[in-house]
Every structure is written in structure tokens, then in C-alpha cells.
Design a protein around this motif. Structure first.
Motif, PDB file in Angstrom:
ATOM      1  N   GLU A 495      -1.244 -10.437  -7.643  1.00 48.88           N
ATOM      2  CA  GLU A 495      -0.231  -9.446  -8.016  1.00 48.88           C
ATOM      3  C   GLU A 495      -0.524  -8.098  -7.379  1.00 48.88           C
ATOM      4  N   ARG A 498       0.431  -8.226  -3.847  1.00 51.17           N
ATOM      5  CA  ARG A 498       1.878  -8.146  -3.651  1.00 51.17           C
ATOM      6  C   ARG A 498       2.387  -6.733  -3.884  1.00 51.17           C
ATOM      7  N   ALA A 499       1.864  -6.129  -4.966  1.00 45.43           N
ATOM      8  CA  ALA A 499       2.279  -4.758  -5.287  1.00 45.43           C
ATOM      9  C   ALA A 499       1.927  -3.842  -4.129  1.00 45.43           C
ATOM     10  N   LEU A 501       1.648  -4.660  -1.019  1.00 43.44           N
ATOM     11  CA  LEU A 501       2.560  -4.942   0.091  1.00 43.44           C
ATOM     12  C   LEU A 501       3.882  -4.231  -0.120  1.00 43.44           C
ATOM     13  N   GLN A 502       4.383  -4.358  -1.391  1.00 43.85           N
ATOM     14  CA  GLN A 502       5.678  -3.746  -1.688  1.00 43.85           C
ATOM     15  C   GLN A 502       5.636  -2.237  -1.495  1.00 43.85           C
ATOM     16  N   ARG A 503       4.566  -1.651  -1.989  1.00 44.13           N
ATOM     17  CA  ARG A 503       4.433  -0.207  -1.836  1.00 44.13           C
ATOM     18  C   ARG A 503       4.468   0.166  -0.355  1.00 44.13           C
ATOM     19  N   TRP A 505       5.960  -1.498   1.954  1.00 40.68           N
ATOM     20  CA  TRP A 505       7.307  -1.652   2.510  1.00 40.68           C
ATOM     21  C   TRP A 505       8.210  -0.485   2.134  1.00 40.68           C
ATOM     22  N   GLN A 506       7.976  -0.011   0.871  1.00 38.59           N
ATOM     23  CA  GLN A 506       8.876   1.049   0.403  1.00 38.59           C
ATOM     24  C   GLN A 506       8.615   2.374   1.098  1.00 38.59           C
ATOM     25  N   ARG A 507       7.469   2.470   1.691  1.00 40.66           N
ATOM     26  CA  ARG A 507       7.118   3.770   2.270  1.00 40.66           C
ATOM     27  C   ARG A 507       7.110   3.661   3.792  1.00 40.66           C
TER      28      ARG A 507
END
Ligand code: PHE
Length: 509
Positions: A495, A498-499, A501-503, A505-507
Motif C-alpha cells: 500500500e 502504491r501510495a 506511486l500515486q503521489r 503521479w499527482q505531482r
């Protein structure tokens, strides 16, 4: 199914891994030399009977302990009764002790496999005495074992077993066929191995066969508890037990079929007497067989390479299970990652294997300076675990499952009677006679007290007592974890990843 969950993905993977643990140096080395020391075929029959009757029952008991708790051995025994937890700690300590000498022997097999074409014959003393070389090969053997266990149960142990066990079987079949086709002497070898002469079998031969069966099936040392804990909930454990025992029995049988005809053939063509070949001694694998292989020319060298490669593989799949028992406990008790647990256990045991290697090397070269109780450290550890502690561990498993499980979970009928009474009685016999044989070994003038043997007995008793004290002082009232701990830690890591990775992507940059 969740890939991160520590456990075997398939029934066959579980069975092959357990069979991989069982098939090892015990089958390929211990069995043939003990068979020849105990008169041949009769020993084989007693051994196979022990595997199917006594060994299988103890294995089923250990699988059951593991699966009902889905946890390491300490937690598995605690789940039956908190006071039994010390038996769990004992069966975590036993594999750690075994590892210290099994690693050294694994290193020897690697050395012999690599040396097949250079020639191994007559080099045993020189190699054993070369400490640097022994340590190097021990490390070469330990590294893949550590990497496989780090990769985890499903991605490491299971995949390795699926690849390695069939490979081993195939090589053994090929060697057996070649051995049977050698011609002169083969008939005599076969007769020795397969025509039973029960008059040659002594009481101590029968006990030796029982002890050998226990060691060969990896019983009484937590391995089958650990693997059982990773088996799927729907796996029929009784069926899997039969499969594992049959595989172990088959490979043991084939190892005799590969070795005895070749040995008798070599004796026939070289004119050497069988007793001078030392076929009854533990030197069979590292002294006699290399001589036999080289005596057969190039083909023999190829067979030698195949034989020692297969032996190294067999030792590898066994050491993996030994490493996993200790690793599983450390991961769950101390909530650490698998990589770290394996690293610590492997390094500590590797360090401890150094004195074992030195002691063996010095002994082989005639110096008893580094010996204790008249034995080198390998013999000492082997005697203490194999003759005393492992039967004790297996006895504990049978009694716990037979008498202490909630009534609804107990086995009934034939299996119930075997687990509760027959197998425990036989194991107690093994233990008592093993202990008597150690403290009062047979000499030409009858049995006599041996202070050295008594010292070994006390060592085993000391290990058991210290383990019990450690358990009641430090573990009984503490959380010793379960397989879920590793699962939870894996999920958390996933998790977080993944978190992350997401962070990312968002930045955008
Ligand atoms: N069964 C293995 C062999 O025959 C040895 C072993 C003992 C493996 C204990 C695991 C645990 O060589």
C-alpha cells in the motif's frame, strides 16, 4: 488470490517442497552407507516400513499442527496449550543446530560437483583440511538457499521445489539405469541390495532404520510444521503425507539402485575387496564413490558430475526448509522483514559452520584437538540432533496432536491409534535405545559405559532444558505471531508503495 500472502499457491507445490525437504543427504548418503553396514536388503525393507507406518504418522501430526495454527512452530504448539510452547522453541533450535553442519556438507557436495572432471578421488583429506576452501564452498552453497528463502514461500521455495525435485528424480533415474547396465558385478550388487537376509538384521539395525526414517522425513525439527502452516486450507493433509512419504521412499530406493550395482561393478573390475572400499563407512560419498566414478573413465566422470550435482540440489532443497523454520519464527516473533530475518539467520549459522568445518577437517586429518566428547563437531551435532532431539520433537508432535487437541479435531480409528499410542511407543523405544547406545556403546567385550557418550547425552538434555527455560522466561506470555503478521506487513508495504506511486503521479514535474 493475494500474491503477497505467505503460503503455497498449489497443493503440488506444497507436496514437492515437503518432499524436497525430506530428500537430502539422508537419502543419498546416510541411507546407502547404513544399508551396507546393516547387511543390505533387510535394512531397506525395515526402513521403508518405518517410513510408511511410523514416519508418515508423525508427519501427518506435524502438518496438522502447522495448518491448524497457520503459524510458526512456537505459536503452533502454544495454540494447543501454552505450556507446550517450549516444544515449539525446541523444534526451532534443532534446525538451527542442523544448519551449522548441513551447510558444511552442502559445501562439500558443491566442491565435488565442480571437481568432477579435475578428479575428486583421493582428495578428501586435502580438501577437508583446507579451511579456506571449505568455507568458500559452504558460502557458495548457502547463497542460493538464502536467496530462495528471501524470495518467499510461493515465489522462492515453491518455484524452486517444482523445478528441482523433478530434476533430481530425472538425474537419479538416469544414473540408476547406467549403473544397472554396467555388466560385471551388477548382479551381486542387486542381490545385496534387494535379496533380504533377515538374519543379518540386529536390534540396533532396526533402530537405526527408524532413526534414519525420521531424519530422512525431516521430522521433529519444525520443517513439516512450517510447511504445513503454509498449505492451502483445502489440501487433504493425509493424502499429501502419503505423496511425500512415497516420493521420499522412491528416491531413497533409487539411490541404492544407483550406488550398489556401481560399487560392486567397480570392485569386480578393479579387484578391490568391498571391505577395502569402505562401503560400510560414512566415507562412502566423499571417498569411495569418487574412486568408483573415476575408475569408470570419462562416462564415470559424467556420472560423477550428475551424481554430485543431484546431491547438491537435494541438500539445497533440504537446507531451504531448515532455514525457513528459523526464519518464519524470527519474522513472526520480532515482526521484521523476511530479507532481514534470512540475512541474520544465514549469517549466524554460516559463522557457526566455520568451527564445524575446521573440526571435521582436523579430525579427517588425524587431529582430535578440535573435538568434543571424542567426536568432531559435525558428529557431535549430528548425534545430538539425529539420535535424541529430533525423535523428541516428533514424539512431542504425536502426543500433542493425539492427546491435547480439542476432541473434535482429533484423529479417530486407525490413524488415531497410531498417533496416540503406536508411534509414540516406537519413538520412545528409539529414544531410549539411542540414549543407551550412546552412553553404553557396544564394544568387543560387550557394552561399557562411555563418558564421551554420556557427555553427548547431557548436551542434548542441556539444549532441551535451556530451551524450556528460555521459553518460560521470555516467550510464554509474549506474542509469538502467526503467518498473518507477514501477510499484514506485506500488504502495508504494498500500500505504501502504491501510495508513493500515486503521489508521484499527482505531482507532475
Ligand atoms: N531430510 C533431510 C535429509 O534427508 C535432512 C533434514 C533434516 C532436512 C531436518 C530438514 C530438516 O537429508
Amino acid at each position: 488470490m493475494n500474491q503477497k500472502r505467505p503460503g503455497f499457491g498449489t497443493r503440488i507445490g506444497f507436496e514437492l517442497a515437503a518432499a524436497g525437504s525430506a530428500v537430502g543427504l539422508g537419502n543419498l548418503w546416510g541411507f546407502p552407507y547404513k544399508t551396507s553396514a546393516n547387511g543390505g536388503a533387510a535394512y531397506l525393507f525395515v526402513y521403508l516400513a518405518c517410513i510408511l507406518l511410523v514416519g508418515a504418522v508423525a508427519m501427518l501430526a506435524e502438518f496438522t499442527l502447522g495448518r491448524r495454527s497457520r503459524a510458526n512452530a512456537v505459536s503452533a504448539y502454544k495454540a494447543v496449550s501454552p505450556n507446550l510452547g517450549w516444544l515449539g522453541l525446541l523444534v526451532v533450535v534443532i534446525p538451527a543446530l542442523i544448519m551449522c553442519y548441513y551447510l558444511v556438507l552442502g559445501g562439500y557436495t558443491v566442491k565435488y560437483a565442480l571437481g568432477s572432471f579435475v578428479g575428486n578421488a583421493g582428495k578428501y583429506e586435502a580438501f577437508a583440511g583446507n579451511v579456506g576452501d571449505v568455507i568458500l564452498h559452504t558460502a557458495v552453497f548457502a547463497l542460493p538457499a538464502a536467496l530462495i528463502v528471501i524470495a518467499g514461500v510461493r515465489n522462492g521455495i515453491e518455484k524452486a521445489a517444482k523445478l528441482l525435485l523433478p530434476t533430481m528424480l530425472l538425474i537419479l533415474i538416469v544414473i540408476s539405469c547406467v549403473s544397472l547396465l554396467l555388466g560385471e558385478g551388477v548382479q551381486e550388487g542387486l542381490a545385496f541390495y534387494l535379496k533380504p537376509d533377515f538374519s543379518k538384521l540386529t536390534g540396533s539395525g532396526i533402530l537405526s532404520a527408524m532413526g534414519q526414517a525420521f531424519f530422512s522425513l525431516s521430522l521433529g525439527c519444525g520443517a513439516m510444521i512450517a510447511y504445513g502452516s503454509y498449505s492451502g486450507q483445502t489440501v487433504d493433509l493425509a493424502r499429501s503425507t502419503v505423496v511425500v512419504c512415497l516420493l521420499d521412499g522412491l528416491l531413497t530406493f533409487l539411490s541404492g539402485l544407483a550406488i550398489f550395482p556401481a560399487l560392486f561393478h567397480y570392485a569386480a573390475i578393479s579387484g578391490a575387496s568391498l571391505s577395502s572400499l569402505g562401503m560400510g563407512g560414512a566415507g562412502l560419498m566423499f571417498i569411495t564413490l569418487p574412486m568408483v566414478f573415476e575408475g569408470l573413465g570419462l562416462a564415470g566422470q559424467i556420472i560423477g558430475l550428475l551424481f554430485f550435482t543431484m546431491t547438491a540440489i537435494a541438500a539445497l532443497t533440504s537446507i531451504i526448509s531448515i532455514l525457513e523454520v528459523v526464519t518464519q519464527f524470527i519474522i513472526q516473533r520480532h515482526k521484521v522483514a523476511r530479507t532481514r530475518a534470512v540475512g541474520v539467520v544465514a549469517l549466524v549459522c554460516l559463522a557457526l559452520s566455520v568451527p564445524v568445518g575446521i573440526s571435521l577437517g582436523m579430525d579427517v586429518n588425524g587431529s582430535k584437538v578440535f573435538c568434543l566428547f571424542g567426536r568432531n563437531l559435525l558428529e557431535l551435532l549430528d548425534g545430538v540432533t539425529n539420535t535424541l532431539l529430533m525423535p523428541l520433537g516428533a514424539l512431542g508432535a504425536c502426543l500433542a496432536v493425539g492427546w491435547r487437541l480439542p476432541k473434535a479435531e482429533r484423529f479417530s480409528g486407525f490413524v488415531g491409534a497410531m498417533v496416540r499410542i503406536v508411534t509414540p511407543v516406537l519413538i520412545v523405544l528409539i529414544l531410549v535405545f539411542g540414549a543407551v547406545d550412546m552412553a553404553f556403546p557396544a564394544t568387543a567385550a560387550g557394552r561399557a559405559f562411555s563418558a564421551d557418550g554420556f557427555g553427548m547425552l547431557m548436551t542434548a538434555a542441556g539444549v532441551a532444558a535451556l530451551t524450556a527455560i528460555a521459553y518460560f522466561l521470555w516467550l510464554k506470555n509474549r506474542d509469538t505471531g502467526s503467518n498473518q503478521d507477514e501477510e499484514a506487513a506485506n500488504l502495508k508495504r504494498e500500500e505504501a508503495f502504491r501510495a508513493g506511486l500515486q503521489r508521484g503521479w499527482q505531482r507532475p514535474e
